[in-house]
Scaffold this motif. Sequence first.
Motif, PDB file in Angstrom:
ATOM      1  N   CYS A   1       0.811  -1.217   0.000  1.00 20.06           N
ATOM      2  CA  CYS A   1       0.000   0.000   0.000  1.00 20.06           C
ATOM      3  C   CYS A   1       0.844   1.267   0.000  1.00 20.06           C
ATOM      4  N   VAL A   2       1.832   1.321   0.879  1.00 20.88           N
ATOM      5  CA  VAL A   2       2.628   2.552   1.038  1.00 20.88           C
ATOM      6  C   VAL A   2       3.394   2.911  -0.246  1.00 20.88           C
ATOM      7  N   PRO A   3       4.123   1.962  -0.891  1.00 21.95           N
ATOM      8  CA  PRO A   3       4.815   2.330  -2.139  1.00 21.95           C
ATOM      9  C   PRO A   3       3.866   2.771  -3.242  1.00 21.95           C
ATOM     10  N   CYS A   4       2.691   2.119  -3.339  1.00 19.55           N
ATOM     11  CA  CYS A   4       1.733   2.498  -4.385  1.00 19.55           C
ATOM     12  C   CYS A   4       1.208   3.909  -4.160  1.00 19.55           C
ATOM     13  N   ARG A   5       0.849   4.205  -2.919  1.00 18.55           N
ATOM     14  CA  ARG A   5       0.348   5.552  -2.617  1.00 18.55           C
ATOM     15  C   ARG A   5       1.457   6.596  -2.746  1.00 18.55           C
ATOM     16  N   GLY A   6       2.681   6.200  -2.380  1.00 24.38           N
ATOM     17  CA  GLY A   6       3.805   7.121  -2.530  1.00 24.38           C
ATOM     18  C   GLY A   6       4.083   7.451  -3.985  1.00 24.38           C
ATOM     19  N   LEU A   7       4.016   6.426  -4.847  1.00 22.20           N
ATOM     20  CA  LEU A   7       4.220   6.648  -6.287  1.00 22.20           C
ATOM     21  C   LEU A   7       3.173   7.595  -6.847  1.00 22.20           C
ATOM     22  N   VAL A   8       1.914   7.366  -6.473  1.00 21.66           N
ATOM     23  CA  VAL A   8       0.823   8.225  -6.954  1.00 21.66           C
ATOM     24  C   VAL A   8       1.038   9.662  -6.481  1.00 21.66           C
ATOM     25  N   TRP A   9       1.456   9.819  -5.236  1.00 20.08           N
ATOM     26  CA  TRP A   9       1.687  11.161  -4.679  1.00 20.08           C
ATOM     27  C   TRP A   9       2.788  11.886  -5.443  1.00 20.08           C
ATOM     28  N   ILE A  10       3.886  11.189  -5.747  1.00 19.34           N
ATOM     29  CA  ILE A  10       5.013  11.806  -6.458  1.00 19.34           C
ATOM     30  C   ILE A  10       4.626  12.166  -7.890  1.00 19.34           C
ATOM     31  N   ILE A  11       3.999  11.233  -8.579  1.00 20.27           N
ATOM     32  CA  ILE A  11       3.654  11.456  -9.985  1.00 20.27           C
ATOM     33  C   ILE A  11       2.620  12.562 -10.133  1.00 20.27           C
ATOM     34  N   ARG A  12       1.619  12.572  -9.282  1.00 17.25           N
ATOM     35  CA  ARG A  12       0.574  13.608  -9.363  1.00 17.25           C
ATOM     36  C   ARG A  12       1.078  14.960  -8.896  1.00 17.25           C
ATOM     37  N   GLY A  13       2.152  14.967  -8.124  1.00 14.27           N
ATOM     38  CA  GLY A  13       2.658  16.221  -7.576  1.00 14.27           C
ATOM     39  C   GLY A  13       3.767  16.868  -8.368  1.00 14.27           C
ATOM     40  N   THR A  14       4.209  16.235  -9.451  1.00 14.19           N
ATOM     41  CA  THR A  14       5.284  16.790 -10.282  1.00 14.19           C
ATOM     42  C   THR A  14       4.822  16.909 -11.723  1.00 14.19           C
ATOM     43  N   PRO A  15       5.389  17.853 -12.487  1.00 12.74           N
ATOM     44  CA  PRO A  15       4.961  18.050 -13.879  1.00 12.74           C
ATOM     45  C   PRO A  15       5.323  16.859 -14.766  1.00 12.74           C
ATOM     46  N   LEU A  16       4.451  16.559 -15.714  1.00 17.10           N
ATOM     47  CA  LEU A  16       4.705  15.482 -16.663  1.00 17.10           C
ATOM     48  C   LEU A  16       5.975  15.751 -17.469  1.00 17.10           C
ATOM     49  N   MET A  17       6.212  17.007 -17.816  1.00 17.91           N
ATOM     50  CA  MET A  17       7.410  17.330 -18.589  1.00 17.91           C
ATOM     51  C   MET A  17       8.675  16.952 -17.822  1.00 17.91           C
ATOM     52  N   LEU A  18       8.693  17.207 -16.509  1.00 19.14           N
ATOM     53  CA  LEU A  18       9.841  16.839 -15.692  1.00 19.14           C
ATOM     54  C   LEU A  18      10.028  15.319 -15.691  1.00 19.14           C
ATOM     55  N   GLN A  19       8.937  14.591 -15.602  1.00 21.02           N
ATOM     56  CA  GLN A  19       9.014  13.129 -15.607  1.00 21.02           C
ATOM     57  C   GLN A  19       9.561  12.602 -16.931  1.00 21.02           C
ATOM     58  N   ILE A  20       9.158  13.216 -18.036  1.00 22.19           N
ATOM     59  CA  ILE A  20       9.676  12.818 -19.346  1.00 22.19           C
ATOM     60  C   ILE A  20      11.179  13.050 -19.416  1.00 22.19           C
ATOM     61  N   ILE A  21      11.628  14.199 -18.923  1.00 21.34           N
ATOM     62  CA  ILE A  21      13.059  14.526 -18.934  1.00 21.34           C
ATOM     63  C   ILE A  21      13.839  13.537 -18.083  1.00 21.34           C
ATOM     64  N   VAL A  22      13.296  13.190 -16.912  1.00 18.11           N
ATOM     65  CA  VAL A  22      13.984  12.240 -16.018  1.00 18.11           C
ATOM     66  C   VAL A  22      14.147  10.887 -16.693  1.00 18.11           C
ATOM     67  N   PHE A  23      13.095  10.390 -17.329  1.00 17.97           N
ATOM     68  CA  PHE A  23      13.170   9.080 -17.972  1.00 17.97           C
ATOM     69  C   PHE A  23      14.049   9.109 -19.224  1.00 17.97           C
ATOM     70  N   ALA A  24      14.063  10.244 -19.922  1.00 17.98           N
ATOM     71  CA  ALA A  24      14.823  10.320 -21.164  1.00 17.98           C
ATOM     72  C   ALA A  24      16.312  10.537 -20.935  1.00 17.98           C
ATOM     73  N   TYR A  25      16.647  11.366 -19.931  1.00 12.43           N
ATOM     74  CA  TYR A  25      18.048  11.724 -19.723  1.00 12.43           C
ATOM     75  C   TYR A  25      18.648  11.122 -18.457  1.00 12.43           C
ATOM     76  N   GLY A  26      17.785  10.640 -17.542  1.00 14.35           N
ATOM     77  CA  GLY A  26      18.273  10.046 -16.312  1.00 14.35           C
ATOM     78  C   GLY A  26      19.195   8.851 -16.510  1.00 14.35           C
ATOM     79  N   PRO A  27      18.830   7.888 -17.376  1.00 15.81           N
ATOM     80  CA  PRO A  27      19.722   6.734 -17.579  1.00 15.81           C
ATOM     81  C   PRO A  27      21.119   7.130 -18.031  1.00 15.81           C
ATOM     82  N   GLY A  28      21.224   8.150 -18.878  1.00 18.76           N
ATOM     83  CA  GLY A  28      22.540   8.587 -19.336  1.00 18.76           C
ATOM     84  C   GLY A  28      23.327   9.309 -18.265  1.00 18.76           C
ATOM     85  N   LEU A  29      22.633  10.105 -17.433  1.00 11.82           N
ATOM     86  CA  LEU A  29      23.317  10.897 -16.410  1.00 11.82           C
ATOM     87  C   LEU A  29      23.711  10.061 -15.196  1.00 11.82           C
TER      88      LEU A  29
END
Length: 218
Positions: A47-75
């Motif tokens: 329960c806690v990880p699922c609710r935590g994930l929802v809280w983080i994703i809903r609380g941050t911009p989608l554009m930031l999430q795209i940048i993290v997934f696109a450039y995070g692996p390289g950085l």
Amino acid sequence: MSFWQITLQLLEGFGYTLVIFGVTLAAAIPLGLLIALGSMSRFRPVCVPCRGLVWIIRGTPLMLQIIVFAYGPGLWLDIPIRTIQEQMLMVCIAFAINYACYFSEIFRGGIQSISQGQYEAGQVLGMTGRQIFFRVVLLQVVKRIIPPISNEIITLVKDTALASVVVHLDLFTVAKQIVNREVILWPLFYAGLFYLLFNGLLTVLLGKLEKKLDYFKV
């Protein structure tokens, strides 16, 4: 550049937009249901990880999430994302996780809106918890969540334009490239027409689906 040449380029970009839309929807709906069930679980390590994930994703911009997934692996992992296929994959993952979290809250609200009496009636009839969920609850939940899910799906069509921060082949990016190259503005409005027509088609299809589930009216 002629009108038809611009149309063909926009159609090509719209094809990439449809790929992002289709992959996101296909992945986000089942993933969202799993997250919803996890959020409702009484087992805290789930329960806690699922609710935590929802809280983080809903609380941050989608554009930031795209940048993290696109450039995070390289950085952070020294795994650079270079090819178009890799970029599309990471963009689709970011979109899928984002929309899965939003869908999960809609699913959770729909499931919790079903009265406890229906669960108890299923138990009296000797049905298992799985049978009660899939044979009694699920179709009623689908009926109740179609309107909010429809809104999210239409929003997804427009949000695909955010993929332009990584993938430079989507409809909106192609339109901007034409505007910059030809020094004309109307291709942006022309691209908007693609979004408008596609959303209109989705609105009609989702409306028909909602009417088909009218037999749940009391």
